[in-house]
Scaffold this motif. Structure first.
Motif, PDB file in Angstrom:
ATOM      1  N   ALA A  23      52.528  15.912   1.362  1.00 16.22           N
ATOM      2  CA  ALA A  23      51.204  16.366   0.988  1.00 16.22           C
ATOM      3  C   ALA A  23      50.210  15.612   1.852  1.00 16.22           C
ATOM      4  O   ALA A  23      50.038  14.413   1.691  1.00 16.22           O
ATOM      5  CB  ALA A  23      50.963  16.064  -0.481  1.00 16.22           C
ATOM      6  N   VAL A  24      49.628  16.263   2.823  1.00 17.07           N
ATOM      7  CA  VAL A  24      48.704  15.564   3.708  1.00 17.07           C
ATOM      8  C   VAL A  24      47.436  15.260   2.934  1.00 17.07           C
ATOM      9  O   VAL A  24      47.201  14.159   2.496  1.00 17.07           O
ATOM     10  CB  VAL A  24      48.414  16.376   4.980  1.00 17.07           C
ATOM     11  CG1 VAL A  24      47.435  15.640   5.859  1.00 17.07           C
ATOM     12  CG2 VAL A  24      49.706  16.590   5.740  1.00 17.07           C
ATOM     13  N   PHE A  25      46.626  16.255   2.734  1.00 13.72           N
ATOM     14  CA  PHE A  25      45.556  16.156   1.751  1.00 13.72           C
ATOM     15  C   PHE A  25      44.847  17.485   1.691  1.00 13.72           C
ATOM     16  O   PHE A  25      44.850  18.244   2.644  1.00 13.72           O
ATOM     17  CB  PHE A  25      44.543  15.055   2.047  1.00 13.72           C
ATOM     18  CG  PHE A  25      44.225  14.861   3.494  1.00 13.72           C
ATOM     19  CD1 PHE A  25      44.642  13.713   4.153  1.00 13.72           C
ATOM     20  CD2 PHE A  25      43.539  15.822   4.219  1.00 13.72           C
ATOM     21  CE1 PHE A  25      44.364  13.539   5.485  1.00 13.72           C
ATOM     22  CE2 PHE A  25      43.256  15.638   5.545  1.00 13.72           C
ATOM     23  CZ  PHE A  25      43.676  14.496   6.186  1.00 13.72           C
ATOM     24  N   PRO A  27      41.711  20.094   1.637  1.00 11.33           N
ATOM     25  CA  PRO A  27      40.430  20.062   2.325  1.00 11.33           C
ATOM     26  C   PRO A  27      39.339  19.403   1.475  1.00 11.33           C
ATOM     27  O   PRO A  27      38.364  18.880   2.002  1.00 11.33           O
ATOM     28  CB  PRO A  27      40.118  21.540   2.559  1.00 11.33           C
ATOM     29  CG  PRO A  27      41.448  22.211   2.526  1.00 11.33           C
ATOM     30  CD  PRO A  27      42.282  21.419   1.560  1.00 11.33           C
ATOM     31  N   ARG A  33      39.899  12.191   6.168  1.00 15.67           N
ATOM     32  CA  ARG A  33      40.168  12.411   7.586  1.00 15.67           C
ATOM     33  C   ARG A  33      39.739  11.233   8.437  1.00 15.67           C
ATOM     34  O   ARG A  33      40.283  10.995   9.499  1.00 15.67           O
ATOM     35  CB  ARG A  33      39.436  13.662   8.077  1.00 15.67           C
ATOM     36  CG  ARG A  33      40.007  14.918   7.493  1.00 15.67           C
ATOM     37  CD  ARG A  33      39.467  16.150   8.176  1.00 15.67           C
ATOM     38  NE  ARG A  33      39.932  17.332   7.449  1.00 15.67           N
ATOM     39  CZ  ARG A  33      40.147  18.506   8.004  1.00 15.67           C
ATOM     40  NH1 ARG A  33      39.922  18.677   9.277  1.00 15.67           N
ATOM     41  NH2 ARG A  33      40.571  19.515   7.294  1.00 15.67           N
ATOM     42  N   LEU A  38      45.312  11.969  13.834  1.00 19.64           N
ATOM     43  CA  LEU A  38      46.231  13.040  14.192  1.00 19.64           C
ATOM     44  C   LEU A  38      46.522  12.975  15.687  1.00 19.64           C
ATOM     45  O   LEU A  38      45.638  13.162  16.517  1.00 19.64           O
ATOM     46  CB  LEU A  38      45.642  14.402  13.821  1.00 19.64           C
ATOM     47  CG  LEU A  38      46.501  15.589  14.232  1.00 19.64           C
ATOM     48  CD1 LEU A  38      47.849  15.536  13.548  1.00 19.64           C
ATOM     49  CD2 LEU A  38      45.811  16.890  13.913  1.00 19.64           C
ATOM     50  N   ILE A 247      49.403  10.933  11.531  1.00 18.70           N
ATOM     51  CA  ILE A 247      50.241  12.132  11.607  1.00 18.70           C
ATOM     52  C   ILE A 247      50.476  12.411  13.079  1.00 18.70           C
ATOM     53  O   ILE A 247      49.531  12.589  13.838  1.00 18.70           O
ATOM     54  CB  ILE A 247      49.557  13.334  10.937  1.00 18.70           C
ATOM     55  CG1 ILE A 247      49.304  13.027   9.462  1.00 18.70           C
ATOM     56  CG2 ILE A 247      50.433  14.580  11.067  1.00 18.70           C
ATOM     57  CD1 ILE A 247      48.438  14.054   8.789  1.00 18.70           C
ATOM     58  N   ASP A 265      40.693  19.680  16.838  1.00 20.02           N
ATOM     59  CA  ASP A 265      41.728  19.673  15.809  1.00 20.02           C
ATOM     60  C   ASP A 265      42.623  18.438  15.875  1.00 20.02           C
ATOM     61  O   ASP A 265      43.163  18.008  14.875  1.00 20.02           O
ATOM     62  CB  ASP A 265      42.619  20.926  15.929  1.00 20.02           C
ATOM     63  CG  ASP A 265      41.867  22.172  15.504  1.00 20.02           C
ATOM     64  OD1 ASP A 265      40.915  22.028  14.715  1.00 20.02           O
ATOM     65  OD2 ASP A 265      42.213  23.270  15.946  1.00 20.02           O
TER      66      ASP A 265
END
Lengths: 539, 317, 337
Positions: A23-25, A27, A33, A38, A247, A265
């Protein structure tokens, strides 16, 4: 049986083993973030442990960030203003104190340091880890040997908190070799629970699990697509990192990686084609940092044992035929440090890498070919590693074209990455493009590997010269005893000889390029050229 | 219709237009024989007049053959000469299709590449005709063990993911043009073997075969002298269709990195080289060879359809 | 029925044996030396030989083959060199990705190609017919990697309509709990509609690429099959009885023309599943195709063998299902082995 049923049953069969990404997170928690980095890169690790069998370079990055070593390096300011590891200044990581004696070095461990499962780090763990590095074989053992660390008896537990490392001989590379990626400290008790008879060092376990005391731990790894790391909040090796989660996604297409960066991104990428870096730099939307490889050179190697390249005149002819500037412009787009076109072939300073005096001069090359008795030229193959085709392929085509002008007709031979090393090690490729770079940034280190007549595996030209060996050995001895004057004389001597005999033609010093969003800061250049997540932060 | 259905299930995985061909073919009751050269030419004229698309395909084919034959004489630049000061220039009057990373003229390379791609296509098709076509004809004509062996062989090849099989063959044998041709031929083997088999099977007891037998011809002689010429039109249609596939296959191999060696100009490898530049806006490096690739394959496919119209109008799909 | 299935499966055994043998020989013929790879970049000759013995690669080929078959019989497909993972687990986790993409591509293709084929068949020789022929032929003439690149360039880079071509999900989403392995279905089962949309968005471009390529066989088969059915007696009768054009074409003709179309779909599916390696490469899709290609380039035996074997087994099963399905759709078809 209907097709629907078939699909259902076949999917049910795969469901049990299917990947589930973490589970990244959502929005909704967008502020997270700022604490998530990333990263996109071409390839990912095949093993989380650098001691593993055949661990690839991305695997080193995991090891670097998830394990601690006894010592590491301080930072200084690099050539383009970024933090750059200082090869001469050491910083304590797991050690609290380092005491270098005449024939040994003693480390006191940080008292409160714990592994990620909470058990304290003891001298026993350190000894077990170093024993493992020198006995497990393959790359780790080889790297340890570079610092004259070869026997388990060299590592002595003094007490729970103190470890002594005895020197077999004086070697100025011993201490730096303790700060490379390999001598990581493992949670020995945890690994021992997972050893088998066939696998006494628990390599199968550490391949999939990180068992260090490092600043990050791997929480999920899907080979070939993603690695997720989370911060170890109890890290004692240094200042707590600002990034909580990393990530790391594998994106094979360079175009996609670039697009991800440009559209915001992805936070960081490296391994982009040079042209992309130049354009991204010009566009100004991203931070681009280019640093020359420390102790690294892209070269054109020749097999000096077999004709026609056993003839030094032929090698010089090739050196005068290589279209250096064209390569700099069209292949590197300027992102490389020229290693050609110096005013002569004599070293003024005892440094490496440094440029040689050859330059593109077709007439001179033709004359040398005639002198060598090859007025009509000859046929040969030019090989390179397909894995680095972005640079190698256009470069090979340009070299092929220029060599054609002096009568050397070449066939280009692309060798898949996995086989390139094997082919090189056979030492029969007549003409090939390759990069060598040493983790330890000392001229003699480079020369031992690449030019010494003891025929190291990186002496892929099969070059043999008694004079060269004497100069290299002289420099090593002088460095160990601190005899600066004869050290400099020997270094200049072997550089001059390398340029005169020319078993390999240095082309340029490649750049390590990293592109990141403007809100990302804290990139530092390391000898291993991989990312150190610990210093990054995101605004 | 029922016979058609059974035929089809044994046809399995022939996904290209040929599958359609096979069905429609089987649906039509009896194979029709072309009646003389003059009639065929007359009919061809009629078909081309009737179907402008086929006419267009023929014109395109002529152009491709022309480029393959004299392309190197036509081009304005040396396709191998680098000119790093003029690298990555967009299409202009001087460089119609622009220049690539080391300043080679893309137009010249696209034109010159026609010959290589054409040669790959033609030779792989010829090879597979020799292997698959003959094996299939023999299987269909003799039946029995010959049929079983050829059938098993075709089945085994079919069970492979074909592109991966081609990759494996090229990777194992080394990436040369010759091996690309061999790999392409092998993956097409089942298609040819099956079509030739069913065509030969239909004819093994046909009147003209009986007649040849009665006049004392040996079985091999009948196979080569009667059956083979008789199914040639169908095989030619097939060959035209597979030429397109052969080019796509070779281009796909090049795209992966297993194709021809640089600096040779070949459409697939040029698309692969240009792919990295697409995102940064230099679209022309990949676009024009990709377009040439598409036009050539398109042409062969239309041509195959057109030839079918000419040889056997009832089978058109 | 059961005995028919058994008989068919038995018939497939020689084919599978052939596949195993050929794959084994082919992978052993690949250049490169796994022992040298495992031993690492700095290994000495002795170290490499030692690793070779460990891996059993010093034994003669027949011995290696027996060992391989023995492992296979125990469900062990070996480990990948490059990713270091067991091949079986990786294939399992990657197969749904490929299957989902291929299925969606096929559905997309069907929804365009079948109407096109019907339309062309109702007016053979017309402009519509020619356009249909040209469009589908153009589709099959485009190299899939080229189509993929152009679509990415236009819809992602230029227009920004499509998400980044980065695999199955945007990085800021997490995968749904695995039920079927198909993200579209799993996300709906979990009731997460935003997740469904995200997964669908990732799927559109690669599925479209596959669809464009597979238009031709489906449209052509539909057309051919429709043509023959439309010419048949019962359709003529239906027409003569004054049924509407729509009823005649859809209810009477199309239903009867379905059979060959179904066969084609089966073939196209299995063909695409193996052939979408290039699409997976362009879109960084974590499927089995890209897995096999990378392994092949790296001379990584085990994944290549595992992939080919999986595809061969699927091919056999798929063919069996199609034949059985045939009997379901049209009871007149008798299935014999």
């Amino acid at each position: 049986m209907k097709r629907r049923d078939f699909l259902k049953s076949s999917s049910a069969a795969v469901a049990s083993a299917a990947i589930s990404m973490p589970a990244v997170f959502s929005p909704a928690k967008a502020q997270a973030r700022n604490e998530t980095l990333l990263i996109v890169s071409e390839s990912g690790p095949n093993n989380l442990d650098i001691h593993g069998v055949g661990t690839n370079v991305p695997g080193y990055e995991v090891s670097w960030n998830t394990y601690d070593r006894l010592i590491s390096h301080e930072m200084k300011t690099g050539p383009s203003g970024q933090p750059y590891y200082d090869k001469n200044k050491f910083k304590m990581e797991l050690a609290d104190d380092m005491n270098v004696g005449d024939m040994s070095v003693t480390f006191k461990l940080k008292k409160n340091a714990t592994f990620q499962d909470g058990t304290p780090v003891t001298a026993k763990d350190v000894k077990w880890s170093l024993d493992r590095a020198v006995t497990v074989g393959g790359f780790p053992t080889f790297q340890m040997r570079a610092g004259s660390l070869t026997k388990a008896e060299q590592f002595v537990v003094v007490d729970d908190n103190t470890i002594r490392i005895d020197f077999l001989k004086k070697d100025r590379l011993t201490i730096p070799d303790l700060a490379v990626v390999v001598p990581a400290i493992y949670n020995s008790e945890l690994v021992k629970k997972n050893v088998t008879e066939k696998d006494p060092w628990g390599l199968e376990y550490t391949k999939l699990n990180t068992v260090g005391s490092g600043a990050f731990k791997v929480t999920s790894w899907t080979a070939g697509s993603e690695v997720v790391l989370e911060r170890n909040d109890d890290w004692k090796g240094g200042e707590l990192p600002k990034i909580k989660r990393v990530i790391w996604r594998m994106v094979p297409s360079a175009g996609n990686r670039r697009a991800l960066l440009e559209r915001g991104d992805a936070d960081i990428s490296y391994e982009l084609p040079n042209k992309d870096f130049v354009e991204l730099k010009d566009a100004g939307k991203l931070n681009i940092i280019s640093t020359p490889f420390s102790n690294g050179i892209q070269y054109l190697g020749m097999n000096v044992k077999n004709p026609p390249f056993d003839n030094p005149k032929v090698r010089q002819a090739v050196a005068y035929a290589v279209p250096y500037q064209k390569i700099m412009d069209a292949v590197l787009f300027g992102l490389g440090k020229p290693m050609f076109g110096d005013k002569n072939n004599t070293a003024e300073e005892a440094v490496w890498p440094q440029p040689h005096g050859y330059n593109a001069d077709i007439e001179k090359a033709k004359a040398l070919m005639v002198e060598a008795g090859y007025a009509n030229g000859f046929d040969t193959t030019l090989s390179f590693d397909l894995g680095f085709a972005t640079v190698n392929e256009p470069m090979a085509v340009l070299i092929q074209e220029s060599l054609g002008q002096i009568g050397i007709r070449t066939t280009i031979n692309k060798i898949p990455g996995a086989n390139f090393r094997t082919e090189l090690n056979k030492k029969v490729l007549p003409l090939y493009l390759n990069v060598f770079s040493g983790w330890l940034d000392y001229p003699e280190y480079f020369f031992i590997w690449c030019y010494h007549g003891n025929n190291s595996i990186f002496n892929t030209m099969s070059y043999q010269s008694k004079d060269m060996d004497a100069l290299i050995d002289g420099a090593v001895t002088a460095a160990a005893t601190g005899d600066q004057a004869s050290y400099e004389k020997d270094v200049k001597g072997f550089v001059d000889l390398a340029f005169a005999d020319l078993p390999r033609i240095p082309l340029y010093q490649p750049y390590s390029n990293v592109a990141m969003q403007k809100n990302v800061s804290g990139y530092a250049y390391w000898f291993h050229r991989r990312l150190d997540y610990r210093t990054f932060s995101k605004a | 219709m029922m016979t058609a259905v059974r035929k089809l299930t044994s046809g399995k995985r022939a996904v290209t237009a040929t599958a359609a061909a096979a069905v429609a073919k089987a649906a039509s009751a009896e194979a029709k024989q072309p009646s003389g050269l003059a009639a065929t030419i007359n009919h061809a004229r009629y078909v081309i007049a009737e179907n402008p698309v086929t006419g267009f395909a023929f014109a395109l084919f002529a152009l491709i053959v022309l480029c393959a034959l004299i392309g190197p004489l036509l081009v304005p630049h040396d396709p191998l000469a680098s000119e790093t000061t003029a690298a990555l220039k967009p299409p202009s009057w001087h460089h119609w299709f622009g220049t690539d990373q080391i300043g080679r003229d893309v137009f010249s390379r696209v034109i010159v590449a026609t010959r290589l791609d054409f040669v790959i296509a033609v030779s792989s098709v010829a090879l597979v005709f020799l292997m698959g076509g003959l094996a299939g004809v023999a299987a269909g004509f003799f039946g029995g063990w010959t049929d079983r062996i050829v059938g098993r062989l075709a089945d085994t090849i079919m069970a492979f993911p074909l592109f991966v099989l081609a990759m494996g063959i090229v990777a194992a044998l080394g990436n040369t043009v010759q091996n690309i041709v061999i790999a392409t031929a092998i993956v097409n083997f089942p298609l040819y073997a099956r079509i030739a088999r069913s065509e030969a099977n239909v004819r093994r007891e046909a009147g003209f075969v009986q007649a040849a037998r009665l006049s004392g011809n040996g079985e091999f002689r009948i196979l080569l002298g009667q059956i083979l010429p008789n199914i040639m039109p169908i095989m030619i249609v097939q060959m035209s269709l597979t030429m397109g596939y052969a080019i796509l296959n070779a281009a796909g191999l090049s795209f992966i990195g297993l194709g021809v060696r640089p600096p040779t100009a070949e459409w697939g490898i040029m698309v692969a080289e240009g792919a990295a530049f697409m995102v940064s806006g230099e679209w022309w490096i990949a676009f024009f060879p990709g377009l040439a690739l598409m036009v050539a394959v398109f042409c062969f496919n239309l041509l195959g359809d057109g030839l079918r119209d000419i040889f056997d109008p009832q089978r058109r799909t | 029925m059961l005995s028919v299935i058994l008989k068919r499966l038995l018939l497939a055994v020689p084919t599978l044996i052939g596949v195993v043998v050929v794959t084994f020989l082919l992978t052993r013929a690949l250049p490169g030396d796994p022992a040298a790879y495992f031993a690492g970049p700095a290994a000495t000759k002795q170290a490499i030989e030692q690793v070779r013995a460990q891996l059993g690669l010093d034994k003669p080929l027949p011995v290696q083959f027996v060992r391989y078959v023995n492992d296979l019989a125990h469900g062990d497909l070996g480990n990948s060199l490059t990713t270091g993972q067991p091949v079986l687990a990786e294939l399992r986790s990657r197969l749904p990705a490929s299957a989902e993409l291929t299925l969606l591509g096929l559905i997309l293709s069907m929804s365009i190609a079948i109407p096109l084929g019907i339309l062309a068949a109702t007016k053979p020789g017309s402009i519509v017919d020619h356009v249909c022929r040209i469009v589908t032929t153009a589709g099959v003439s485009l190299p899939v990697f080229f189509t993929g690149l152009i679509l990415v360039y236009v819809f992602y880079y230029l227009l920004g309509w499509a998400p980044a071509p980065l695999g199955r999900l945007d990085v800021f989403f997490s995968a749904p709990r695995t039920v079927t392995g198909f993200y579209l279905i799993d996300s709906l089962l979990a009731g997460k509609f935003d997740l469904f949309r995200a997964a669908l968005a990732q799927l559109v471009l690669p599925a479209l690429t596959l669809a464009i390529f597979s238009l031709a066989p489906i449209a052509r088969m539909t057309r051919a099959s429709m043509l023959s059915v439309l010419a048949s007696d019962f359709v003529r009768t239906a027409r003569a009885s004054g049924l509407t054009r729509y009823t005649v074409v859809i209810t009477y003709a199309f239903r009867n023309a379905m059979l060959p179309v179904i066969t084609t779909l089966g073939m196209v599916f299995s063909f695409l599943l193996g052939a979408n390696v290039l699409v997976e490469k362009v879109f960084a899709w974590p499927g089995i195709g890209s897995y096999a290609v990378e392994a092949l380039i790296a001379s990584d035996f085990a994944p290549v063998q595992g992939f080919v074997l999986t595809m061969a087994v699927m091919y056999v099963i798929l063919n069996l299902i199609i034949d059985l399905l045939y009997g379901v759709v049209d009871p007149r078809v008798r299935i014999d082995a």
